[in-house]
Design a protein around this motif. Structure first.
Motif, PDB file in Angstrom:
ATOM      1  N   ILE A  18       0.838  -1.207   0.000  1.00 37.53           N
ATOM      2  CA  ILE A  18       0.000   0.000   0.000  1.00 37.53           C
ATOM      3  C   ILE A  18       0.871   1.254   0.000  1.00 37.53           C
ATOM      4  O   ILE A  18       0.595   2.221  -0.723  1.00 37.53           O
ATOM      5  CB  ILE A  18      -0.980  -0.018   1.186  1.00 37.53           C
ATOM      6  N   ILE A  19       1.932   1.248   0.785  1.00 37.71           N
ATOM      7  CA  ILE A  19       2.834   2.407   0.830  1.00 37.71           C
ATOM      8  C   ILE A  19       3.440   2.666  -0.549  1.00 37.71           C
ATOM      9  O   ILE A  19       3.480   3.804  -1.027  1.00 37.71           O
ATOM     10  CB  ILE A  19       3.935   2.207   1.892  1.00 37.71           C
ATOM     11  N   PHE A  20       3.909   1.610  -1.202  1.00 36.39           N
ATOM     12  CA  PHE A  20       4.530   1.806  -2.515  1.00 36.39           C
ATOM     13  C   PHE A  20       3.512   2.190  -3.588  1.00 36.39           C
ATOM     14  O   PHE A  20       3.835   2.990  -4.470  1.00 36.39           O
ATOM     15  CB  PHE A  20       5.336   0.568  -2.937  1.00 36.39           C
ATOM     16  N   ILE A  21       2.308   1.660  -3.522  1.00 38.49           N
ATOM     17  CA  ILE A  21       1.260   2.101  -4.457  1.00 38.49           C
ATOM     18  C   ILE A  21       1.059   3.611  -4.298  1.00 38.49           C
ATOM     19  O   ILE A  21       0.985   4.349  -5.280  1.00 38.49           O
ATOM     20  CB  ILE A  21      -0.060   1.343  -4.227  1.00 38.49           C
ATOM     21  N   GLY A  22       0.984   4.068  -3.060  1.00 43.91           N
ATOM     22  CA  GLY A  22       0.804   5.488  -2.790  1.00 43.91           C
ATOM     23  C   GLY A  22       1.952   6.339  -3.311  1.00 43.91           C
ATOM     24  O   GLY A  22       1.736   7.386  -3.930  1.00 43.91           O
ATOM     25  N   HIS A  23       3.174   5.881  -3.088  1.00 45.71           N
ATOM     26  CA  HIS A  23       4.337   6.635  -3.565  1.00 45.71           C
ATOM     27  C   HIS A  23       4.384   6.696  -5.093  1.00 45.71           C
ATOM     28  O   HIS A  23       4.675   7.752  -5.664  1.00 45.71           O
ATOM     29  CB  HIS A  23       5.633   6.031  -3.023  1.00 45.71           C
ATOM     30  N   GLY A  24       4.101   5.591  -5.737  1.00 45.77           N
ATOM     31  CA  GLY A  24       4.106   5.571  -7.199  1.00 45.77           C
ATOM     32  C   GLY A  24       3.004   6.435  -7.778  1.00 45.77           C
ATOM     33  O   GLY A  24       3.224   7.210  -8.721  1.00 45.77           O
ATOM     34  N   ALA A  25       1.822   6.323  -7.214  1.00 44.67           N
ATOM     35  CA  ALA A  25       0.680   7.123  -7.691  1.00 44.67           C
ATOM     36  C   ALA A  25       0.953   8.610  -7.489  1.00 44.67           C
ATOM     37  O   ALA A  25       0.625   9.430  -8.357  1.00 44.67           O
ATOM     38  CB  ALA A  25      -0.598   6.711  -6.966  1.00 44.67           C
ATOM     39  N   ASP A  26       1.576   8.959  -6.380  1.00 39.59           N
ATOM     40  CA  ASP A  26       1.884  10.357  -6.105  1.00 39.59           C
ATOM     41  C   ASP A  26       2.829  10.941  -7.160  1.00 39.59           C
ATOM     42  O   ASP A  26       2.689  12.101  -7.542  1.00 39.59           O
ATOM     43  CB  ASP A  26       2.497  10.504  -4.713  1.00 39.59           C
ATOM     44  N   LYS A  27       3.760  10.137  -7.625  1.00 39.08           N
ATOM     45  CA  LYS A  27       4.684  10.612  -8.663  1.00 39.08           C
ATOM     46  C   LYS A  27       3.935  10.960  -9.949  1.00 39.08           C
ATOM     47  O   LYS A  27       4.272  11.927 -10.620  1.00 39.08           O
ATOM     48  CB  LYS A  27       5.760   9.567  -8.935  1.00 39.08           C
ATOM     49  N   PHE A  28       2.933  10.177 -10.282  1.00 40.58           N
ATOM     50  CA  PHE A  28       2.148  10.463 -11.487  1.00 40.58           C
ATOM     51  C   PHE A  28       1.141  11.587 -11.241  1.00 40.58           C
ATOM     52  O   PHE A  28       0.977  12.471 -12.079  1.00 40.58           O
ATOM     53  CB  PHE A  28       1.424   9.206 -11.984  1.00 40.58           C
TER      54      PHE A  28
END
Length: 131
Positions: A18-28
């Motif tokens: 979940i943390i990495f999904i959030g970080h990746g989505a935030d970049k986009f």
């Protein structure tokens, strides 16, 4: 592995995913072009921003689903080590690399131990685990 350890691995796997999904989505969502420019500004090729963001989202989803947990853990170790060395270490421990270090250790755990409880990998490999 006992039930408590497997449950702990499940929690680590889902939370890290979940943390990495959030970080990746935030970049986009923040505009990937901003992330590309930031990568360039710290001496990394800008195209890596796309790769890192995509890996974070897809790897995070894979962890939540329990797919290729050890492989994703290894990839996250590389990303986090790079982030700590290239960016966070200079900022010191608190306010710098402490958070990434915690994620790195979680990723190391998943690389070494995997996480079989409620993992789709179990359906693919058709292994049976007796607890």
């Amino acid at each position: 592995m006992n039930k408590k350890a497997e449950f702990g691995g499940l929690l680590l796997r889902i939370v890290l995913g979940i943390i990495f999904i959030g970080h990746g989505a935030d970049k986009f969502q923040g505009g990937i072009s901003n992330t590309v420019q930031w990568f360039d500004s710290i001496g990394l090729p800008g195209f890596l921003a796309y790769m890192v963001a995509t890996i974070e989202i897809l790897g995070g989803i894979a962890l939540v689903l329990g797919l290729a947990t050890r492989i994703v853990g290894a990839i996250f170790i590389l990303i986090l080590a790079g982030a700590i060395i290239k960016v966070q270490f200079a900022a010191g421990f608190i306010g710098g690399y402490a958070y990434d270090l915690a994620l790195l250790v979680m990723s190391i755990y998943l690389l070494l131990s995997g996480s079989k409880l409620f993992a789709l990998d179990n359906l693919i490999t058709k292994t049976k685990h007796h607890y």
